[in-house]
Structure formats: C-alpha cells, structure tokens
Design a protein around this motif. Structure first.
Motif, mmCIF file in Angstrom:
data_model
loop_
_atom_site.group_PDB
_atom_site.id
_atom_site.type_symbol
_atom_site.label_atom_id
_atom_site.label_comp_id
_atom_site.label_asym_id
_atom_site.label_seq_id
_atom_site.Cartn_x
_atom_site.Cartn_y
_atom_site.Cartn_z
ATOM 1 N N ILE A 304 0.852 -1.193 0.000
ATOM 2 C CA ILE A 304 0.000 0.000 0.000
ATOM 3 C C ILE A 304 0.884 1.237 0.000
ATOM 4 C CG2 ILE A 304 -0.167 0.032 2.537
ATOM 5 C CD1 ILE A 304 -3.008 1.213 2.178
ATOM 6 N N GLY A 305 0.447 2.279 -0.708
ATOM 7 C CA GLY A 305 1.136 3.561 -0.710
ATOM 8 C C GLY A 305 0.324 4.593 0.059
ATOM 9 N N LEU A 306 0.947 5.225 1.050
ATOM 10 C CA LEU A 306 0.263 6.227 1.877
ATOM 11 C C LEU A 306 1.120 7.478 1.988
ATOM 12 C CD1 LEU A 306 -0.917 3.908 4.796
ATOM 13 C CD2 LEU A 306 -2.378 4.889 3.017
ATOM 14 N N HIS A 307 0.467 8.622 1.970
ATOM 15 C CA HIS A 307 1.176 9.883 2.151
ATOM 16 C C HIS A 307 1.795 9.931 3.545
ATOM 17 C CE1 HIS A 307 1.807 14.263 2.540
ATOM 18 N NE2 HIS A 307 1.886 14.242 1.216
ATOM 19 N N LYS A 309 1.793 12.096 5.691
ATOM 20 C CA LYS A 309 0.944 12.717 6.709
ATOM 21 C C LYS A 309 -0.411 12.026 6.845
ATOM 22 C CE LYS A 309 3.064 17.292 6.293
ATOM 23 N NZ LYS A 309 2.845 18.738 6.031
ATOM 24 N N ASN A 310 -0.555 10.877 6.209
ATOM 25 C CA ASN A 310 -1.820 10.153 6.300
ATOM 26 C C ASN A 310 -2.044 9.698 7.743
ATOM 27 O OD1 ASN A 310 -3.719 7.808 6.196
ATOM 28 N ND2 ASN A 310 -3.638 8.193 4.008
ATOM 29 N N PRO A 311 -3.206 9.989 8.324
ATOM 30 C CA PRO A 311 -3.437 9.631 9.734
ATOM 31 C C PRO A 311 -3.444 8.125 9.997
ATOM 32 C CG PRO A 311 -5.460 10.399 8.693
ATOM 33 C CD PRO A 311 -4.359 10.706 7.737
ATOM 34 N N TYR A 312 -3.588 7.324 8.941
ATOM 35 C CA TYR A 312 -3.611 5.872 9.111
ATOM 36 C C TYR A 312 -2.240 5.241 8.868
ATOM 37 C CZ TYR A 312 -8.698 6.364 8.961
ATOM 38 O OH TYR A 312 -9.993 6.718 9.227
ATOM 39 N N LEU A 313 -1.232 6.047 8.566
ATOM 40 C CA LEU A 313 0.090 5.502 8.250
ATOM 41 C C LEU A 313 0.637 4.654 9.393
ATOM 42 C CD1 LEU A 313 2.568 5.269 6.411
ATOM 43 C CD2 LEU A 313 3.376 7.450 7.348
ATOM 44 N N LYS A 314 0.509 5.142 10.619
ATOM 45 C CA LYS A 314 1.052 4.409 11.767
ATOM 46 C C LYS A 314 0.383 3.048 11.910
ATOM 47 C CE LYS A 314 2.062 4.859 16.714
ATOM 48 N NZ LYS A 314 1.952 5.735 17.908
ATOM 49 N N LEU A 315 -0.914 2.998 11.665
ATOM 50 C CA LEU A 315 -1.649 1.741 11.788
ATOM 51 C C LEU A 315 -1.142 0.709 10.786
ATOM 52 C CD1 LEU A 315 -4.055 0.432 13.303
ATOM 53 C CD2 LEU A 315 -5.514 1.199 11.418
ATOM 54 N N PHE A 316 -0.920 1.146 9.537
ATOM 55 C CA PHE A 316 -0.447 0.227 8.504
ATOM 56 C C PHE A 316 1.033 -0.106 8.680
ATOM 57 C CE2 PHE A 316 -4.350 1.532 6.432
ATOM 58 C CZ PHE A 316 -4.725 0.413 5.717
#
Length: 340
Positions: A304-307, A309-316
């Motif tokens: 998965i690619g996440l920005h 600053k994406n708030p879900y980044l830490k979860l993934f």
C-alpha cells in the motif's frame, strides 16, 4: 544517440503492444532497490484499469524508443471530485537518453492535455528518479508544479496467523452501495485519491468488518499480475543481507516468503480502505486478514502507498514491512496555453 536518425512522435495503437512491452523492460527503476516492470502480455491492460487513456510514442526506423501516457481519473481534491490526468510510462530507450525524445514526447502530451482542456496533472516519481523530475519543474511546456509530499510505499510481510475476534465480524463481500459510500467518505480525506465510483470492483477482492450488523470498515484488494509484474534486479547492502537471510530461513521454516533476485515479486495491493471513526481496531483486523490472504495465496508482500501525513500511516506501519518512497507531483494547467 545513433547518427542520421529520423524520429517521429505518434499516438500508440494496439499493434505497438510488443514494442512498448520491450521498451518497458529496457528502462528499470534504478535506486537502492532496482525493479524492472514487465507489462506482458498486454501493455495497455494497466492503463485501462485507470480509465480513459492516451499513449504516445517516439519511433525511429520502426523501433519504439520512447513513450508517455496520460490517464483521465476522477479524484478527490480538497474533498471535491475533480477530473485529473495521471502521467505515467514516461520512458526513453537507453540509446536515446541524451536526445530530444523526452522533450518531444513531453510537448505532445501537453498539447493533448490542452486539446482535452485539462486542468490538473499529477504523477508519482520514485525517489532518486532524476530523469523525470526536471519536467515537473516547468520544462518543455509542463506546468511548474508543487511537490505534494512523500508517499511511503509499504511492503508488508504476510502472516500465516488468522485473527479471531468476537467484537467484529470479518467477511468477504460483493460491491454494495454501502461499501462504495463508506469508501468515498474515507478516501475523500486524501488528496488525489481515486473516486471509488470509478473503480472496476469486479477486479477487486472486498473484505469487510461489521459491528452489530453495521458496516464499520472495508478494504479492497487487487492482484495486478495480469497487467504487470515487478522483477527485483538489485538491492542495497543491508536489504540484500536481509533477503539472503530471509530466503535461507524460509527453507527451514516456510513462514515468510521473500522474493529472489531476477524473479517477479508477487504483490497483493490494497487499493482502498475505509473506517468509521472509533472503529480503527476493525481496520487493523482487516489489515491482518489481508496479510493472511496474501500468505495463503503465496504473495511476497501486501502493498500500500500512503502519504507521509496520512493519519492511518502508523496503523499500517505496525506489521513488519519494508518501505519504498516516491514523491507526488501536482500541477495546474492553463486550458489555453498549457502553462501554470
């Protein structure tokens, strides 16, 4: 560049498939992790998944020596649905790197965008790609755009473990209006995220989490092997050591499957996800379910690619993973001149 060459720029046709596939194989992504993308058997298959597209090529003496594509996509910009064009396949044959091929292809792409009265242009540039970056700074009629930040491309290691949970019920589902609406609600928070209404859901595997018969989280997964295969060519010193140790360990305990050099990397992509506020645990359960699906179906990674600053980044990022990086470029075009 070979001497006495005559180069033409034209729109690609289905008859150019093999030539474009061959060009792609000659232009790998060079970085700490070097990857060659193989688009066999159908170069245009991946483009069709994005929407309406246009591919232009440079040809010399019957040989395809350059390409560039733009795809029309319905995306979220400041939570509004807008039409933007995604730039991809911007490649030049190694023998023509110091020629005018890239400039001529770039000009033709901008001309087409003007004809389409396009307003927004964006693309993802792998970190370290110094060939494409200058075009995104205003060269050859391209609009001078902004760097929209770094995307973390997470390669999450699959797991053989199935998570049992009594609070949320996990299942696979077919497309419904409820799923599409929840996806739109979450994805609209992210700049340049594709509008779920444009998805070809038939190509996606959909997993859901419900709580007391209420849909609270959803994730769509897609296997792109039909349209592209990524072949691992080179790794930096530390990553190469991990690969060797991982493959050695997997022969003893076949739990983690690492890719091998010069062989395709099997990736199961997370295309989109959604989560109602207060149900982040449900999304975490879906991540683990997707990891288990990836393991059982012999994928090397869940991707998965996440920005940044994406708030879900830490979860993934919680499961064991490797990280690649790319930069998102975003520019606005003047519908008359093609400049910003």
């Amino acid at each position: 560049m070979p001497a006495h060459t005559h180069i033409i720029i034209r729109e690609a046709t289905p008859l150019d498939n093999e030539g474009l596939v061959h060009l792609t194989s000659l232009t790998p992504m060079q970085a700490n992790i070097s990857i060659r993308v193989d688009r066999r058997p159908d170069f245009f298959g991946l483009l069709r998944q994005r929407g309406q597209y246009f591919t232009y090529l440079a040809e010399c003496n019957g040989q395809i020596i350059g390409s560039a594509s733009i795809s029309s996509m319905s995306v979220f910009i400041l939570r509004k649905v807008e039409t933007a064009f995604y730039l991809s396949d911007f490649k030049v044959h190694p023998d023509f790197r110091h020629s005018t091929v890239a400039a001529r292809l770039g000009k033709r792409i901008i001309q087409k965008l003007q004809e389409l009265q396009a307003e927004f242009l964006f693309c993802a540039i792998a970190s370290g790609n110094v060939a494409v970056a200058p075009f995104m700074q205003g060269r050859y009629l391209f609009p001078t755009g902004c760097n929209a930040g770094t995307f973390k491309v997470l390669q999450i290691v699959p797991t053989p473990h199935k998570i049992i949970n009594k609070v949320y019920q996990l299942s696979e589902s077919s497309k419904t209006s409820g799923i599409e609406g929840l996806l739109a609600q979450t994805m609209s928070q992210f700049q340049m995220a594709q509008n779920p209404k444009d998805y070809i859901f038939g190509n996606c595997r959909i997993i859901t989490a419900t709580h007391q018969n209420e849909l609270v989280a959803v994730m769509t997964l897609i296997d792109t092997e039909e349209w592209k295969q990524e072949v691992l060519l080179k790794l930096g010193g530390f990553l190469k050591l991990i690969l060797i140790l991982g493959n050695t360990f997997s022969k003893i305990v076949p739990v983690i499957r690492f890719p091998k050099l010069n062989e395709p990397i099997r990736l199961l992509y997370i295309r989109s996800f959604a989560c109602k506020p207060g149900h982040e645990k449900a999304l975490k359960l879906l991540i683990n379910k997707a990891r288990n699906i990836a393991f059982e179906e012999k994928f090397h990674f869940l991707s998965i690619g996440l920005h940044e600053k994406n708030p879900y980044l830490k979860l993934f990022s919680t499961p064991f993973h490797f990280t690649l990086e790319s930069n998102m470029y975003f520019g606005m075009l003047d519908k008359k001149s093609g400049k910003n």
